[in-house]
Design a protein around this motif. Structure first.
Motif, PDB file in Angstrom:
ATOM      1  N   GLU A  25       0.844  -1.195   0.000  1.00 31.89           N
ATOM      2  CA  GLU A  25       0.000   0.000   0.000  1.00 31.89           C
ATOM      3  C   GLU A  25       0.873   1.235   0.000  1.00 31.89           C
ATOM      4  OE1 GLU A  25      -2.715   0.046   3.259  1.00 31.89           O
ATOM      5  OE2 GLU A  25      -3.660  -1.829   2.686  1.00 31.89           O
ATOM      6  N   LEU A  26       0.353   2.299  -0.552  1.00 31.84           N
ATOM      7  CA  LEU A  26       1.011   3.597  -0.570  1.00 31.84           C
ATOM      8  C   LEU A  26       0.055   4.595   0.068  1.00 31.84           C
ATOM      9  CD1 LEU A  26       3.263   5.551  -1.619  1.00 31.84           C
ATOM     10  CD2 LEU A  26       1.918   5.727  -3.706  1.00 31.84           C
ATOM     11  N   GLU A  27       0.547   5.339   1.049  1.00 35.53           N
ATOM     12  CA  GLU A  27      -0.300   6.307   1.741  1.00 35.53           C
ATOM     13  C   GLU A  27       0.406   7.659   1.784  1.00 35.53           C
ATOM     14  OE1 GLU A  27      -2.166   7.122   6.159  1.00 35.53           O
ATOM     15  OE2 GLU A  27      -1.736   5.068   5.551  1.00 35.53           O
ATOM     16  N   TYR A  28      -0.232   8.676   1.194  1.00 36.84           N
ATOM     17  CA  TYR A  28       0.298  10.038   1.218  1.00 36.84           C
ATOM     18  C   TYR A  28      -0.158  10.753   2.486  1.00 36.84           C
ATOM     19  CZ  TYR A  28       1.897   9.762  -3.587  1.00 36.84           C
ATOM     20  OH  TYR A  28       2.566   9.418  -4.723  1.00 36.84           O
ATOM     21  N   ASP A  29       0.668  11.697   2.965  1.00 38.70           N
ATOM     22  CA  ASP A  29       0.308  12.493   4.150  1.00 38.70           C
ATOM     23  C   ASP A  29      -0.941  13.326   3.896  1.00 38.70           C
ATOM     24  OD1 ASP A  29       2.418  11.467   5.559  1.00 38.70           O
ATOM     25  OD2 ASP A  29       3.692  13.220   5.307  1.00 38.70           O
ATOM     26  N   PHE A  32      -2.052  16.885  -1.435  1.00 41.45           N
ATOM     27  CA  PHE A  32      -1.154  17.767  -2.191  1.00 41.45           C
ATOM     28  C   PHE A  32       0.317  17.539  -1.851  1.00 41.45           C
ATOM     29  CE2 PHE A  32      -2.586  19.909   1.636  1.00 41.45           C
ATOM     30  CZ  PHE A  32      -1.397  20.305   2.211  1.00 41.45           C
ATOM     31  N   SER A  33       0.631  16.492  -1.134  1.00 45.78           N
ATOM     32  CA  SER A  33       1.984  16.253  -0.635  1.00 45.78           C
ATOM     33  C   SER A  33       2.702  15.162  -1.432  1.00 45.78           C
ATOM     34  CB  SER A  33       1.907  15.819   0.835  1.00 45.78           C
ATOM     35  OG  SER A  33       3.177  15.454   1.306  1.00 45.78           O
ATOM     36  N   PHE A  34       4.026  15.285  -1.565  1.00 47.03           N
ATOM     37  CA  PHE A  34       4.851  14.217  -2.126  1.00 47.03           C
ATOM     38  C   PHE A  34       5.340  13.274  -1.021  1.00 47.03           C
ATOM     39  CE2 PHE A  34       5.659  17.178  -5.740  1.00 47.03           C
ATOM     40  CZ  PHE A  34       5.208  16.344  -6.744  1.00 47.03           C
ATOM     41  N   THR A  35       5.159  13.633   0.235  1.00 46.02           N
ATOM     42  CA  THR A  35       5.584  12.801   1.357  1.00 46.02           C
ATOM     43  C   THR A  35       4.590  11.650   1.523  1.00 46.02           C
ATOM     44  OG1 THR A  35       6.544  14.726   2.440  1.00 46.02           O
ATOM     45  CG2 THR A  35       6.161  12.796   3.809  1.00 46.02           C
ATOM     46  N   ALA A  36       5.142  10.422   1.554  1.00 43.03           N
ATOM     47  CA  ALA A  36       4.274   9.253   1.631  1.00 43.03           C
ATOM     48  C   ALA A  36       5.024   8.107   2.312  1.00 43.03           C
ATOM     49  CB  ALA A  36       3.832   8.837   0.237  1.00 43.03           C
ATOM     50  N   GLU A  37       4.296   7.018   2.509  1.00 39.92           N
ATOM     51  CA  GLU A  37       4.897   5.813   3.069  1.00 39.92           C
ATOM     52  C   GLU A  37       4.398   4.613   2.275  1.00 39.92           C
ATOM     53  OE1 GLU A  37       5.813   4.337   7.455  1.00 39.92           O
ATOM     54  OE2 GLU A  37       3.668   4.381   7.050  1.00 39.92           O
ATOM     55  N   ILE A  38       5.320   3.708   1.961  1.00 38.31           N
ATOM     56  CA  ILE A  38       4.979   2.450   1.299  1.00 38.31           C
ATOM     57  C   ILE A  38       5.053   1.350   2.347  1.00 38.31           C
ATOM     58  CG2 ILE A  38       5.676   0.751  -0.415  1.00 38.31           C
ATOM     59  CD1 ILE A  38       6.955   3.043  -1.985  1.00 38.31           C
ATOM     60  N   MET A  39       4.000   0.549   2.441  1.00 34.03           N
ATOM     61  CA  MET A  39       3.968  -0.580   3.357  1.00 34.03           C
ATOM     62  C   MET A  39       3.760  -1.843   2.537  1.00 34.03           C
ATOM     63  SD  MET A  39       1.574   1.667   5.771  1.00 34.03           S
ATOM     64  CE  MET A  39       0.911   2.228   4.245  1.00 34.03           C
ATOM     65  N   LEU A  40       4.760  -2.722   2.524  1.00 31.84           N
ATOM     66  CA  LEU A  40       4.655  -3.965   1.773  1.00 31.84           C
ATOM     67  C   LEU A  40       3.962  -5.037   2.602  1.00 31.84           C
ATOM     68  CD1 LEU A  40       8.181  -4.041   0.114  1.00 31.84           C
ATOM     69  CD2 LEU A  40       6.037  -3.157  -0.814  1.00 31.84           C
TER      70      LEU A  40
END
Length: 62
Positions: A25-29, A32-40
């Motif tokens: 999964e990919l979750e953006y803050d 409008f943000s480029f900051t995100a987290e990928i959780m495998l």
């Protein structure tokens, strides 16, 4: 070559699948943000952060 598919859940959440199996999964803050987290699926996490003066290049960190 492997094929992946990304589907949006909503404006900030996306699911990554391969052969109809969810692998992460990919979750953006925020929308409008480029900051995100990928959780495998194996619980590995990666931070995505903007880089550079304009912030249009991203960096993936373990």
């Amino acid at each position: 070559m492997q094929h992946y598919q990304v589907k949006s859940v909503d404006t900030k959440h996306f699911r990554l699948t391969q052969a109809d199996t969810e692998i992460g999964e990919l979750e953006y803050d925020s929308w409008f943000s480029f900051t995100a987290e990928i959780m495998l699926a194996d619980r590995t996490r990666y931070a995505i952060q903007p880089k550079g003066f304009w912030g249009t290049t991203i960096e993936i960190k373990d």
